[in-house]
Design a protein around this motif. Structure first.
Motif, PDB file in Angstrom:
ATOM      1  N   THR A   1     -60.994  47.845   0.192  1.00  0.00           N
ATOM      2  CA  THR A   1     -60.129  46.805  -0.192  1.00  0.00           C
ATOM      3  C   THR A   1     -58.816  47.229   1.010  1.00  0.00           C
ATOM      4  O   THR A   1     -58.910  47.927   1.912  1.00  0.00           O
ATOM      5  CB  THR A   1     -59.601  46.786  -1.485  1.00  0.00           C
ATOM      6  OG1 THR A   1     -58.670  45.521  -1.962  1.00  0.00           O
ATOM      7  CG2 THR A   1     -58.842  48.071  -1.995  1.00  0.00           C
ATOM      8  N   VAL A   2     -58.017  46.264   0.733  1.00  0.00           N
ATOM      9  CA  VAL A   2     -56.636  46.405   1.626  1.00  0.00           C
ATOM     10  C   VAL A   2     -55.365  46.327   0.912  1.00  0.00           C
ATOM     11  O   VAL A   2     -55.382  45.680  -0.406  1.00  0.00           O
ATOM     12  CB  VAL A   2     -56.562  45.026   2.428  1.00  0.00           C
ATOM     13  CG1 VAL A   2     -55.435  44.989   3.611  1.00  0.00           C
ATOM     14  CG2 VAL A   2     -57.931  44.942   3.339  1.00  0.00           C
ATOM     15  N   VAL A   3     -54.538  47.479   1.160  1.00  0.00           N
ATOM     16  CA  VAL A   3     -53.562  47.279   0.080  1.00  0.00           C
ATOM     17  C   VAL A   3     -52.312  46.646   0.711  1.00  0.00           C
ATOM     18  O   VAL A   3     -51.874  46.735   2.072  1.00  0.00           O
ATOM     19  CB  VAL A   3     -53.039  49.154   0.431  1.00  0.00           C
ATOM     20  CG1 VAL A   3     -51.552  49.135  -0.601  1.00  0.00           C
ATOM     21  CG2 VAL A   3     -53.872  49.831  -0.515  1.00  0.00           C
ATOM     22  N   LYS A   4     -51.784  45.463   0.095  1.00  0.00           N
ATOM     23  CA  LYS A   4     -51.079  44.713   0.805  1.00  0.00           C
ATOM     24  C   LYS A   4     -49.365  44.940   0.022  1.00  0.00           C
ATOM     25  O   LYS A   4     -48.538  44.731   0.519  1.00  0.00           O
ATOM     26  CB  LYS A   4     -51.312  43.237   0.193  1.00  0.00           C
ATOM     27  CG  LYS A   4     -52.535  43.070   1.196  1.00  0.00           C
ATOM     28  CD  LYS A   4     -52.951  41.310   1.490  1.00  0.00           C
ATOM     29  CE  LYS A   4     -54.197  41.003   2.158  1.00  0.00           C
ATOM     30  NZ  LYS A   4     -53.850  39.993   2.948  1.00  0.00           N
ATOM     31  N   ASN A   5     -49.745  45.679  -1.188  1.00  0.00           N
ATOM     32  CA  ASN A   5     -48.427  45.941  -1.820  1.00  0.00           C
ATOM     33  C   ASN A   5     -48.277  47.358  -1.882  1.00  0.00           C
ATOM     34  O   ASN A   5     -48.953  48.112  -2.779  1.00  0.00           O
ATOM     35  CB  ASN A   5     -48.470  45.361  -3.405  1.00  0.00           C
ATOM     36  CG  ASN A   5     -48.307  43.871  -3.454  1.00  0.00           C
ATOM     37  OD1 ASN A   5     -48.614  43.240  -2.521  1.00  0.00           O
ATOM     38  ND2 ASN A   5     -48.141  43.514  -4.749  1.00  0.00           N
ATOM     39  N   PRO A   6     -47.648  47.922  -0.964  1.00  0.00           N
ATOM     40  CA  PRO A   6     -47.569  49.319  -0.767  1.00  0.00           C
ATOM     41  C   PRO A   6     -46.815  50.174  -1.652  1.00  0.00           C
ATOM     42  O   PRO A   6     -45.540  49.581  -1.993  1.00  0.00           O
ATOM     43  CB  PRO A   6     -47.221  49.620   0.715  1.00  0.00           C
ATOM     44  CG  PRO A   6     -46.212  48.318   0.840  1.00  0.00           C
ATOM     45  CD  PRO A   6     -46.861  47.281   0.118  1.00  0.00           C
ATOM     46  N   PRO A   7     -47.058  51.425  -2.118  1.00  0.00           N
ATOM     47  CA  PRO A   7     -46.000  52.124  -2.831  1.00  0.00           C
ATOM     48  C   PRO A   7     -44.926  52.717  -1.622  1.00  0.00           C
ATOM     49  O   PRO A   7     -45.073  52.559  -0.524  1.00  0.00           O
ATOM     50  CB  PRO A   7     -47.077  53.457  -3.235  1.00  0.00           C
ATOM     51  CG  PRO A   7     -48.142  53.498  -2.034  1.00  0.00           C
ATOM     52  CD  PRO A   7     -48.284  52.277  -1.775  1.00  0.00           C
ATOM     53  N   VAL A   8     -44.244  53.642  -2.301  1.00  0.00           N
ATOM     54  CA  VAL A   8     -42.947  54.173  -1.695  1.00  0.00           C
ATOM     55  C   VAL A   8     -43.796  55.104  -0.539  1.00  0.00           C
ATOM     56  O   VAL A   8     -44.756  55.560  -0.741  1.00  0.00           O
ATOM     57  CB  VAL A   8     -42.189  54.897  -2.635  1.00  0.00           C
ATOM     58  CG1 VAL A   8     -41.067  55.705  -1.880  1.00  0.00           C
ATOM     59  CG2 VAL A   8     -41.534  54.128  -3.631  1.00  0.00           C
TER      60      VAL A   8
ATOM     61  N   PHE B   1     -45.175  54.183   2.006  1.00  0.00           N
ATOM     62  CA  PHE B   1     -46.059  53.569   3.041  1.00  0.00           C
ATOM     63  C   PHE B   1     -45.778  51.950   3.450  1.00  0.00           C
ATOM     64  O   PHE B   1     -46.645  51.207   3.536  1.00  0.00           O
ATOM     65  CB  PHE B   1     -47.575  53.531   1.960  1.00  0.00           C
ATOM     66  CG  PHE B   1     -48.014  54.945   1.833  1.00  0.00           C
ATOM     67  CD1 PHE B   1     -48.961  55.269   2.701  1.00  0.00           C
ATOM     68  CD2 PHE B   1     -47.549  55.601   0.796  1.00  0.00           C
ATOM     69  CE1 PHE B   1     -49.420  56.645   2.553  1.00  0.00           C
ATOM     70  CE2 PHE B   1     -48.080  56.859   0.907  1.00  0.00           C
ATOM     71  CZ  PHE B   1     -48.975  57.452   1.638  1.00  0.00           C
ATOM     72  N   GLU B   2     -44.593  51.554   3.163  1.00  0.00           N
ATOM     73  CA  GLU B   2     -44.088  50.285   3.302  1.00  0.00           C
ATOM     74  C   GLU B   2     -44.310  49.779   4.717  1.00  0.00           C
ATOM     75  O   GLU B   2     -44.877  48.663   4.848  1.00  0.00           O
ATOM     76  CB  GLU B   2     -42.642  50.141   3.006  1.00  0.00           C
ATOM     77  CG  GLU B   2     -42.003  50.658   1.499  1.00  0.00           C
ATOM     78  CD  GLU B   2     -41.542  51.946   1.455  1.00  0.00           C
ATOM     79  OE1 GLU B   2     -42.239  52.985   2.269  1.00  0.00           O
ATOM     80  OE2 GLU B   2     -41.096  52.215   0.569  1.00  0.00           O
ATOM     81  N   LYS B   3     -44.140  50.612   5.699  1.00  0.00           N
ATOM     82  CA  LYS B   3     -44.225  50.291   7.181  1.00  0.00           C
ATOM     83  C   LYS B   3     -45.637  50.135   7.572  1.00  0.00           C
ATOM     84  O   LYS B   3     -46.060  49.474   8.403  1.00  0.00           O
ATOM     85  CB  LYS B   3     -43.325  50.995   7.947  1.00  0.00           C
ATOM     86  CG  LYS B   3     -42.138  50.818   7.803  1.00  0.00           C
ATOM     87  CD  LYS B   3     -41.085  51.966   8.624  1.00  0.00           C
ATOM     88  CE  LYS B   3     -39.657  51.634   8.304  1.00  0.00           C
ATOM     89  NZ  LYS B   3     -38.706  52.667   8.751  1.00  0.00           N
ATOM     90  N   GLN B   4     -46.576  50.642   6.691  1.00  0.00           N
ATOM     91  CA  GLN B   4     -48.155  50.535   7.059  1.00  0.00           C
ATOM     92  C   GLN B   4     -48.849  49.642   6.510  1.00  0.00           C
ATOM     93  O   GLN B   4     -49.761  49.183   7.240  1.00  0.00           O
ATOM     94  CB  GLN B   4     -48.816  51.993   6.617  1.00  0.00           C
ATOM     95  CG  GLN B   4     -48.087  53.192   7.373  1.00  0.00           C
ATOM     96  CD  GLN B   4     -48.973  54.476   6.979  1.00  0.00           C
ATOM     97  OE1 GLN B   4     -50.245  54.325   7.104  1.00  0.00           O
ATOM     98  NE2 GLN B   4     -48.296  55.579   6.511  1.00  0.00           N
ATOM     99  N   ALA B   5     -48.175  48.741   5.453  1.00  0.00           N
ATOM    100  CA  ALA B   5     -48.797  47.693   5.057  1.00  0.00           C
ATOM    101  C   ALA B   5     -49.257  46.443   6.036  1.00  0.00           C
ATOM    102  O   ALA B   5     -48.198  46.332   6.861  1.00  0.00           O
ATOM    103  CB  ALA B   5     -48.167  47.106   3.654  1.00  0.00           C
ATOM    104  N   PRO B   6     -50.191  46.005   5.974  1.00  0.00           N
ATOM    105  CA  PRO B   6     -51.367  46.067   5.163  1.00  0.00           C
ATOM    106  C   PRO B   6     -52.365  46.937   5.865  1.00  0.00           C
ATOM    107  O   PRO B   6     -52.491  47.340   6.840  1.00  0.00           O
ATOM    108  CB  PRO B   6     -52.059  44.753   5.216  1.00  0.00           C
ATOM    109  CG  PRO B   6     -51.857  44.181   6.318  1.00  0.00           C
ATOM    110  CD  PRO B   6     -50.454  44.467   6.838  1.00  0.00           C
ATOM    111  N   TYR B   7     -52.831  48.013   4.923  1.00  0.00           N
ATOM    112  CA  TYR B   7     -53.662  49.060   5.334  1.00  0.00           C
ATOM    113  C   TYR B   7     -55.120  49.050   4.545  1.00  0.00           C
ATOM    114  O   TYR B   7     -55.086  48.756   3.374  1.00  0.00           O
ATOM    115  CB  TYR B   7     -53.380  50.433   5.517  1.00  0.00           C
ATOM    116  CG  TYR B   7     -52.453  50.757   4.224  1.00  0.00           C
ATOM    117  CD1 TYR B   7     -53.211  51.638   3.121  1.00  0.00           C
ATOM    118  CD2 TYR B   7     -51.159  50.605   3.967  1.00  0.00           C
ATOM    119  CE1 TYR B   7     -52.464  52.118   2.143  1.00  0.00           C
ATOM    120  CE2 TYR B   7     -50.512  51.079   2.981  1.00  0.00           C
ATOM    121  CZ  TYR B   7     -51.073  51.679   1.855  1.00  0.00           C
ATOM    122  OH  TYR B   7     -50.666  52.307   0.803  1.00  0.00           O
TER     123      TYR B   7
END
Lengths: 138, 354, 384
Positions: free
Chosen positions: A62-69, A71-77
C-alpha cells in the motif's frame, strides 16, 4: 512530543535493520527480530542467530499518504508485505519504484536506506527496504 | 610527490579484487534546470544528472557500491581490514560514515575506519591509503569508497552537474583472481582555492573560471606528467580516465596531453549522470573495467578542488572476466533511471524550506 | 453464584473538546452517574491510552480519583491501546467476581485532539510493534489497508463490500446525540473521500476525538443496597491475545483473539450467538467490521459485505451492529471507546437508546480490539 528516535534503541537493533540478522527457532523455524530465548510460536528455548536472505517476493503493498511524525517529507511512500523463501514475512518500505510497477509475486531485493532522521540535528536512522531486483543472480 | 629511487611510486603486489558502482535512479535534465532559471539550453555542461532520493545519502550509496565490490571479489566481509569513505557530503559533520557502512556490510569490528574529505578526490585518496596499507601488510583487504550526494546552490552553474553516486574498490594483494593490478599511485597537490565550503554552510562557493586553467587543468596535467616522468609512455595506456566535472574538461585535458579522445571516451559518464564528485573519476574507472580486457592498462587521474590530483595506473588481469558479471555494470545503472521535474528534484534533495 | 451488574452509565458527546481537559471530562461524565446512590466505590479503573504522551500525565488512577472527590479509593489506570476501556471493564468484572470489591467505577477518558495530524498517525500505530514497523514509518492504517487488499483479492470482491460499513455506521449515528459524526453519507462519498492508504479511504477510518464514558459495576450482593434507576447484568467478559502482526498469523484475515474472547464471554452465561440482538464491534477501519463479523461467525468468510447489503446487521436484521454509529461515526476516543460500547449496550438493554433503540433486545455484546486484533475483549450483557 517525545523523541521518536532514541540512539540506544536504534543502536540495539542495528544488525537486524542493516543485515536482517534474526533469531530463529531451531524447533519450528519462527524468526524473531529481537534477541530472545523463548520462541514466540512454539516456546522452544532452542533459538539461534540466523540471517534472512536478501531476496523476497511481494505479497501485497500500500502507500502511506498520511505519514506519522518524522516521515512527513517522505510521503507518499510505499510499504509492502514481503515473503522470504522460508515463508517468513516482513513488512518493509518498498523503494525505487512507483506503485503501478508492483504486482504480487514479483521478486524484490533488500537494500539499506535512510529510514528517517530526527530533525536537522538528531539521529539518522538507516535500515532495510526492498526494491525491484536490479542485481544479477549469481 | 617525489620519487625516492627508481622503483617508487610504482607499486607492486597491490591489486583491485572487486569494484562496485552505484547510481541513484532519479535524473533531472539540465534543460529542466535551465527552464526554471530562464537560461538558454544551448550550452549546458551535461545532458542530465543523477539525483539521490530522499532515502539515499552517502552512507547508503557507499554501502551499496561496496556490497557490489565485495560480491565481485567473492570474499568474506570479515577479511576486510579497512573502510575508508571519501566524500564531501558525509551525512554527519561528526560521526563517521565508514562505521555505518562497515556494519551494514557485516565487516567485523577489527578494521581501520576513516572518513576522508578532499572535494572530488576524496575517493581516490582512499584508494591510495588502502593500497599503502595492503602493500605494507597491515591489512589483507581494504575498501576504498568515493561517494557523494553533491549539492549545488540553486541557479549556480554547479546545479546542473552536482550529482549523486558512489564507487568502491576492494583492494588486496596481487594474485589469482585479481581484477587489476595497481601499478602506480602518486599525488600532486597545491594550495589553490578554486572551490570550498565553509563550516555550517549548505552550499559550496567556487571561483567560476578560476576552476579551469589554474585548478583542474594544472593539477590533472601535472599529475599525468608525473606518471610520464616516472617512466610510462602514453602509448602504454589503453584507456585514460580523468575527473569529469562536466563533459568538456576530460577531453580538453586529454587534448592538452596529446591523448586521443577515443581513449577517454569509454570512461566518460558525466553527460548522463553529472559529476558524482568523490566518485567521479572512479565511476569512469568502473565503466572502463566493465569493458576492458586482461592485459590492458588504464591511467586514472582524479581532481579535487583546493586542490590536487591523484594519478593511478591499473593493469587489467584475468579476474575481470569472471567477476565483471557478478554485480551491475555502470551502463546498467545509468540506464536504470527515472526523470523527475525540478519540483520533485527540490523535494528529493530536501531543498524545500519550511 | 455471585453476579455482576451495571447500575449506571454515562457518556459525553464524542467531539473535539478544545476547552476540556482529562480532569474536566472525567468530572462531567461522573456527574452523569448521580442517579446511583449511595456513592460508595470500592475501586476505580481508569481506561486511557495516551495520557502520558499527549497530556504528559501518567498515574491517572490517583489523578482521576482526586478529580471526582474519591481520593482514598483504590484506583488504577488501564492501558490496552484501543481496547483500554474494555480491559478496564474486564478488570472491574474480575474484581467483583473475586469478592474483593462490591462496587467498581470504570471510567474511560481520552483526549486525542491535542495531537497534530502526524502525531495522531504516529500514536494510532503504537499498538503495533514499533521496533519492527513504527520505526520505518509503517502506519497501522497501512497494515489495515494491506489486510483490506488481501481480503478483496482472496474473495474477489468489489470494494463496496467493505466500504458500505461506514455508510451503515453514519446512518446509525445520525440518530445518536452523542455521536461525533451525525451526518449521513453514501457509498459514493466513502469511495471518493481521500485515499489514506489504498484501498483504504478517509471515510473508512476514524478521526481524533475526545470523550469520556463511565459505568458503575456492582455485585449481586451489593445490588439491593444501591439505589439505581436501571440495571443490566454484565453476564460474561473475556479476553484473548493473538500474534501481534496480522501477517505473522496463520491467516491474516482471521481475528482469532476476537473469536476466542467472544465465545468465552458467551459461554459464561451459556448464551448462543443467535440470542445477541445488539452488537458493538470495533470498526476502527472499515475492513475490521468484515473481519470481526466473519471471525465470530455471523457471516461466512467473505460474505459479511453481502450480508450487510441484505440488511442482516441493520434494524430488522439478525443483529444490529454499532447502534450509535460505532467507532466510525460515534467516534473513537481510543481508551474510552470500550466504555462507550458498554454504556451504549446499557442504554439499549434498559430501553433508553432513544431513536437508536433496538426493540426487544434482551442481550447485547461488545467486541473491542487493541491494534489489529492482537488483543481482543468481549463483554456480554443481559437485561437486568
Amino acid at each position: 512530543m517525545h523523541a521518536v528516535f532514541r540512539p540506544p534503541v536504534n543502536w540495539r537493533h542495528r544488525r537486524f535493520r542493516y543485515r536482517l540478522v534474526v533469531w530463529r527457532c531451531l524447533n519450528c523455524g519462527a524468526v524473531h527480530h529481537y534477541a530472545t530465548s523463548i520462541c514466540r510460536r512454539c516456546r522452544s528455548n532452542r533459538v539461534a542467530e540466523d540471517k534472512l536472505p536478501d531476496r523476497a517476493r511481494l505479497i501485497t503493498y500500500t502507500v502511506v499518504k498520511n505519514p506519522p511524525v518524522a516521515f512527513e517529507k517522505q510521503a507518499p511512500y510505499i510499504v509492502g508485505l514481503v515473503e522470504f523463501e522460508d515463508g517468513t514475512r516482513l513488512v518493509a518500505g518498498i523503494t525505487d519504484c512507483d506503485p503501478e510497477e508492483l504486482k504480487p509475486g514479483i521478486e524484490l531485493e533488500k537494500v539499506v536506506r535512510k529510514i528517517a532522521e530526527d530533525g536537522e540535528s538528531g539521529l539518522i536512522v538507516y535500515g532495510y527496504k526492498f526494491r525491484p531486483v536490479i542485481t544479477r543472480s549469481h | 610527490m617525489g620519487a625516492i629511487g627508481d622503483e617508487l611510486p610504482r607499486l607492486s603486489g597491490v591489486a583491485v579484487h572487486g569494484y562496485g558502482a552505484y547510481i541513484p535512479m532519479f535524473r533531472v535534465k539540465a534543460s529542466e534546470i535551465a527552464r526554471v532559471w530562464g537560461v538558454p539550453d544551448s550550452e549546458l555542461p551535461v545532458l542530465e544528472k543523477s539525483v539521490n532520493s530522499l532515502d539515499e545519502d552517502t552512507v547508503t550509496i557507499a554501502a551499496e557500491a561496496a556490497s557490489y565490490a565485495i560480491a565481485r571479489a567473492g570474499i568474506e566481509p570479515d577479511r576486510i581490514g579497512a573502510v575508508y569513505v571519501g566524500s564531501e557530503s558525509h551525512p554527519y559533520a561528526v560521526k563517521p560514515t565508514g562505521t555505518i557502512v562497515a556494519d551494514v556490510l557485516g565487516i567485523n569490528s577489527r578494521h581501520l575506519s576513516a572518513d576522508l574529505e578532499f572535494a572530488c578526490k576524496a575517493g581516490t585518496e582512499a584508494v591510495e591509503l588502502v593500497s599503502g596499507l595492503v602493500a605494507s601488510g597491515m591489512i589483507e583487504y581494504g575498501l576504498a569508497i568515493g561517494a557523494d550526494t553533491a549539492q549545488g546552490r540553486p541557479r549556480d552553474a554547479l546545479e546542473y552537474t552536482a550529482a549523486a553516486g558512489g564507487v568502491a574498490l576492494l583492494i588486496g594483494k596481487s594474485g589469482d583472481g585479481a581484477i587489476a593490478d595497481l601499478e602506480y599511485a602518486a599525488s600532486y597537490v597545491t594550495d589553490t582555492p578554486d572551490f570550498w565550503r565553509r563550516s555550517h554552510e549548505r552550499y559550496p562557493m567556487h571561483g567560476s573560471r578560476f576552476t579551469g586553467a589554474p585548478a583542474y587543468f594544472h593539477h590533472i596535467i601535472s599529475a599525468a606528467k608525473m606518471v610520464l616522468e616516472d617512466g610510462y609512455s602514453l602509448d602504454e595506456f589503453d584507456y585514460v580516465v580523468f575527473h569529469q566535472p562536466n563533459t568538456k574538461f576530460p577531453y580538453a585535458a586529454a587534448k592538452m596531453l596529446g591523448i586521443p579522445a577515443k581513449k577517454v571516451e569509454p570512461g566518460v559518464v558525466c553527460n548522463l549522470i553529472g559529476n558524482t564528485y568523490a566518485a567521479s573519476s572512479m565511476m569512469g574507472l568502473a565503466k572502463v573495467l566493465d569493458q576492458s580486457k586482461p592485459g590492458e592498462r588504464i591511467l586514472m587521474v582524479s581532481y579535487g578542488s583546493g586542490a590536487g590530483s591523484d594519478a593511478f595506473v591499473f593493469r587489467v588481469r584475468e579476474g575481470i572476466l569472471d567477476k565483471r558479471g557478478k554485480a551491475p555494470l555502470v551502463s546498467e545503472l545509468i540506464e536504470r533511471k527515472r526523470h523527475i521535474d525540478y519540483a520533485l528534484y527540490l523535494k528529493a534533495r530536501g531543498k524545500i524550506r519550511e | 453464584m455471585r453476579k455482576v451488574y451495571i447500575v449506571g452509565a454515562s457518556l459525553l458527546k464524542v467531539d473535539e473538546q478544545w476547552n476540556q481537559s482529562i480532569d474536566s471530562l472525567v468530572t462531567q461524565v461522573v456527574d452523569g452517574l448521580s442517579e446511583v446512590r449511595p456513592w460508595k466505590i470500592d475501586a476505580i479503573y481508569v481506561a486511557n491510552a495516551l495520557g502520558e504522551i499527549l497530556q504528559s500525565q501518567a498515574n491517572l488512577g490517583a489523578i482521576v480519583a482526586e478529580d471526582i472527590g474519591l481520593a482514598g479509593v483504590p484506583a488504577l489506570r488501564v492501558e490496552a491501546g484501543g481496547a483500554s476501556g474494555a480491559a478496564a471493564l474486564l478488570a472491574g468484572y474480575q474484581a467483583i467476581l473475586s469478592g474483593l470489591a462490591d462496587t467498581v467505577l470504570v471510567i474511560g477518558v481520552e483526549k486525542l485532539s491535542d495531537a497534530t495530524p502526524e502525531e495522531s498517525v504516529f500514536l494510532s500505530s503504537l499498538s503495533e510493534r514499533y521496533d519492527l514497523l513504527g520505526f520505518q514509518g509503517v502506519t497501522e492504517a497501512a497494515l489495515a489497508a494491506m489486510m483490506y487488499r488481501l481480503y478483496l483479492e482472496r474473495y474477489e470482491l468489489p470494494q463496496e463490500m467493505v466500504a458500505q460499513f461506514p455508510v451503515l455506521m453514519h446512518e446509525h449515528a445520525s440518530k445518536a446525540p452523542h455521536a461525533q459524526y451525525q451526518f449521513k453519507t453514501t457509498l459514493e462519498n466513502v469511495l471518493s473521500s481521500p485515499v489514506v492508504s489504498p484501498p483504504l479511504r478517509r471515510l473508512e477510518t476514524t478521526a481524533p476525538a475526545d470523550g469520556a464514558a463511565a459505568v458503575i459495576l456492582c455485585s449481586s450482593d451489593a445490588l439491593p443496597t444501591i439505589q439505581h434507576e436501571q440495571v443490566v447484568e454484565l453476564a460474561g467478559a473475556a479476553s484473548s491475545t493473538d500474534i501481534v502482526s496480522p501477517f505473522d498469523r496463520e491467516d491474516p484475515l482471521k481475528l482469532s483473539a476476537a473469536a476466542r474472547a467472544f465465545y468465552e464471554a458467551l459461554a459464561r452465561p451459556g448464551l448462543s450467538r443467535e440470542q445477541i440482538k445488539v452488537l458493538e464491534i470495533h470498526d476502527s477501519y472499515s475492513i475490521l467490521a468484515n473481519l470481526i463479523l466473519e471471525s465470530i461467525g455471523y457471516s461466512a468468510e467473505g460474505a459479511s459485505g453481502l450480508d450487510a447489503k441484505n440488511g442482516m446487521f441493520d434494524y430488522g436484521g439478525k443483529v444490529v451492529i454499532n447502534t450509535f454509529g460505532g467507532l466510525k461515526a460515534r467516534g473513537h476516543p481510543l481508551g474510552a471507546t470500550g466504555v462507550y460500547q458498554a454504556a451504549e449496550i446499557f442504554l439499549q438493554l434498559t430501553g433508553r437508546a432513544g431513536a437508536c433503540q433496538v426493540d426487544g433486545a434482551k442481550y447485547g455484546a461488545m467486541i473491542s480490539l487493541a491494534g489489529l486484533g492482537s488483543s481482543a475483549y468481549a463483554l456480554v450483557m443481559k437485561e437486568g
